[in-house]
Design a protein around this motif. Structure first.
Motif, PDB file in Angstrom:
ATOM      1  N   SER A  14       0.813  -1.223   0.000  1.00  0.00           N
ATOM      2  CA  SER A  14       0.000   0.000   0.000  1.00  0.00           C
ATOM      3  C   SER A  14       0.849   1.277   0.000  1.00  0.00           C
ATOM      4  O   SER A  14       0.315   2.380   0.164  1.00  0.00           O
ATOM      5  CB  SER A  14      -0.938   0.014   1.215  1.00  0.00           C
ATOM      6  OG  SER A  14      -1.911  -1.006   1.069  1.00  0.00           O
ATOM      7  N   THR A  49       2.950  -7.762  -8.564  1.00  0.00           N
ATOM      8  CA  THR A  49       3.645  -6.688  -7.828  1.00  0.00           C
ATOM      9  C   THR A  49       5.135  -6.659  -8.167  1.00  0.00           C
ATOM     10  O   THR A  49       5.489  -6.441  -9.322  1.00  0.00           O
ATOM     11  CB  THR A  49       3.414  -6.814  -6.309  1.00  0.00           C
ATOM     12  OG1 THR A  49       3.933  -8.075  -5.856  1.00  0.00           O
ATOM     13  CG2 THR A  49       1.960  -6.691  -5.940  1.00  0.00           C
ATOM     14  N   GLY A 148      -4.500  -5.483  -1.064  1.00  0.00           N
ATOM     15  CA  GLY A 148      -4.554  -4.753   0.187  1.00  0.00           C
ATOM     16  C   GLY A 148      -5.964  -4.223   0.395  1.00  0.00           C
ATOM     17  O   GLY A 148      -6.802  -4.249  -0.517  1.00  0.00           O
ATOM     18  N   GLY A 149      -6.230  -3.762   1.595  1.00  0.00           N
ATOM     19  CA  GLY A 149      -7.477  -3.057   1.872  1.00  0.00           C
ATOM     20  C   GLY A 149      -8.719  -3.923   1.972  1.00  0.00           C
ATOM     21  O   GLY A 149      -9.830  -3.396   1.924  1.00  0.00           O
ATOM     22  N   GLY A 201      -0.983  -2.957   5.942  1.00  0.00           N
ATOM     23  CA  GLY A 201      -0.678  -2.201   4.729  1.00  0.00           C
ATOM     24  C   GLY A 201      -1.475  -0.926   4.664  1.00  0.00           C
ATOM     25  O   GLY A 201      -0.981   0.155   4.991  1.00  0.00           O
ATOM     26  N   SER A 202      -2.760  -1.052   4.283  1.00  0.00           N
ATOM     27  CA  SER A 202      -3.591   0.148   4.098  1.00  0.00           C
ATOM     28  C   SER A 202      -3.754   0.939   5.393  1.00  0.00           C
ATOM     29  O   SER A 202      -3.828   2.172   5.353  1.00  0.00           O
ATOM     30  CB  SER A 202      -4.953  -0.244   3.520  1.00  0.00           C
ATOM     31  OG  SER A 202      -5.549  -1.264   4.288  1.00  0.00           O
ATOM     32  N   GLY A 206      -2.133   4.130   4.309  1.00  0.00           N
ATOM     33  CA  GLY A 206      -3.313   4.922   3.962  1.00  0.00           C
ATOM     34  C   GLY A 206      -3.584   6.021   4.980  1.00  0.00           C
ATOM     35  O   GLY A 206      -4.520   6.798   4.816  1.00  0.00           O
TER      36      GLY A 206
END
Ligand code: DX5
Ligand code: ZN
Length: 224
Positions: A14, A49, A148-149, A201-202, A206
């Motif tokens: 992310s 990725t 992710g997310g 991650g996020s 984020g």
């Protein structure tokens, strides 16, 4: 055997890839313990990725933190040597991605890295008993791998607890990591179930303030 302290592992999935080195420095300065490096092949998982060349470049640029490489690629064996050459510290594999898991885990350790074994939401943890002495880290997926997310899958907590029981019978220290949908408001539950290493991650990349987010995670952990 239980590993010592809790680790927070931001997933660079992310991060802003146009400034990857800077993003890694920023999360480490913000208090991250290790970096989680997600490798996806558009075959084992429906996303694509980064690979060993990116890790090599980060090392060349002076990033010397613990790199926790999560391989979501199939077949996985051929890439292990490339990640060892790129100076990966931990290399984790999914049992579905190799024909001979025992050999794959042995090859990771023989190359000088720590070996991790990953369990998807529908993969039984019981397999761990067969290879316990070859494993340095167990990773429980709390989402289906690939993106992710995603929302946290609560049944992962039961798997963490099952894995913790098995790990506590081992002679060597084994980390218990959870990956997917981890945030400051559910990290304590994961710790209570037995996890000691938390991928996020996020939730971290984020957020507008990495240090504040990591501090909120640590204070939630301190409450367990
Ligand atoms: C998913 C990856 C995770 C992902 C987690 O396949 O293995 O590491 O980056 O992302 P969040 O924390 O956003 O669920
Ligand atoms: Zn991951």
């Amino acid at each position: 055997m239980k590993a010592a302290e809790n680790w927070i592992a931001p997933s660079i999935l992310s991060a802003d890839f146009s400034r990857l080195g800077e993003e890694i420095h920023d999360v480490l300065d913000a208090g991250a313990d290790i970096i989680h490096f997600d490798v996806m092949d558009n075959h084992y998982v429906p996303n694509l990725t980064i690979g060993p060349l990116v890790l090599k470049s980060l090392r060349k640029a002076g990033i010397d933190c613990t790199m926790d490489v999560h391989l979501m690629v199939k077949p996985v064996d051929r890439l292990i040597g490339d990640f060892i050459d790129a100076d990966a510290d931990i290399i984790s594999v999914h049992p579905e991605a190799t024909e001979h898991l025992h050999r794959t885990l042995s090859v990771i350790r023989e190359g000088g890295a720590k070996a991790g074994l990953v369990f998807n939401p529908a993969t039984p943890v019981t397999l761990l008993a067969e290879v316990l002495e070859l494993v340095d880290l167990v990773l429980i997926m709390s989402v289906n791998p690939g993106f992710g997310g995603q929302a946290f899958i609560p049944s992962a907590l039961n798997k963490v607890a099952q894995a913790r029981k098995l790990i506590d019978t081992a002679d060597q220290p084994i980390r218990l990591e959870i990956d997917g949908g981890i945030k400051a408001d559910n990290i304590a539950e994961a710790a209570a179930a037995g996890a000691d290493t938390f991928v996020a991650g996020s939730a971290i990349f984020g957020s507008s303030d990495y240090a504040a987010t990591i501090a909120a995670m640590r204070s939630a952990l301190a409450s367990t």
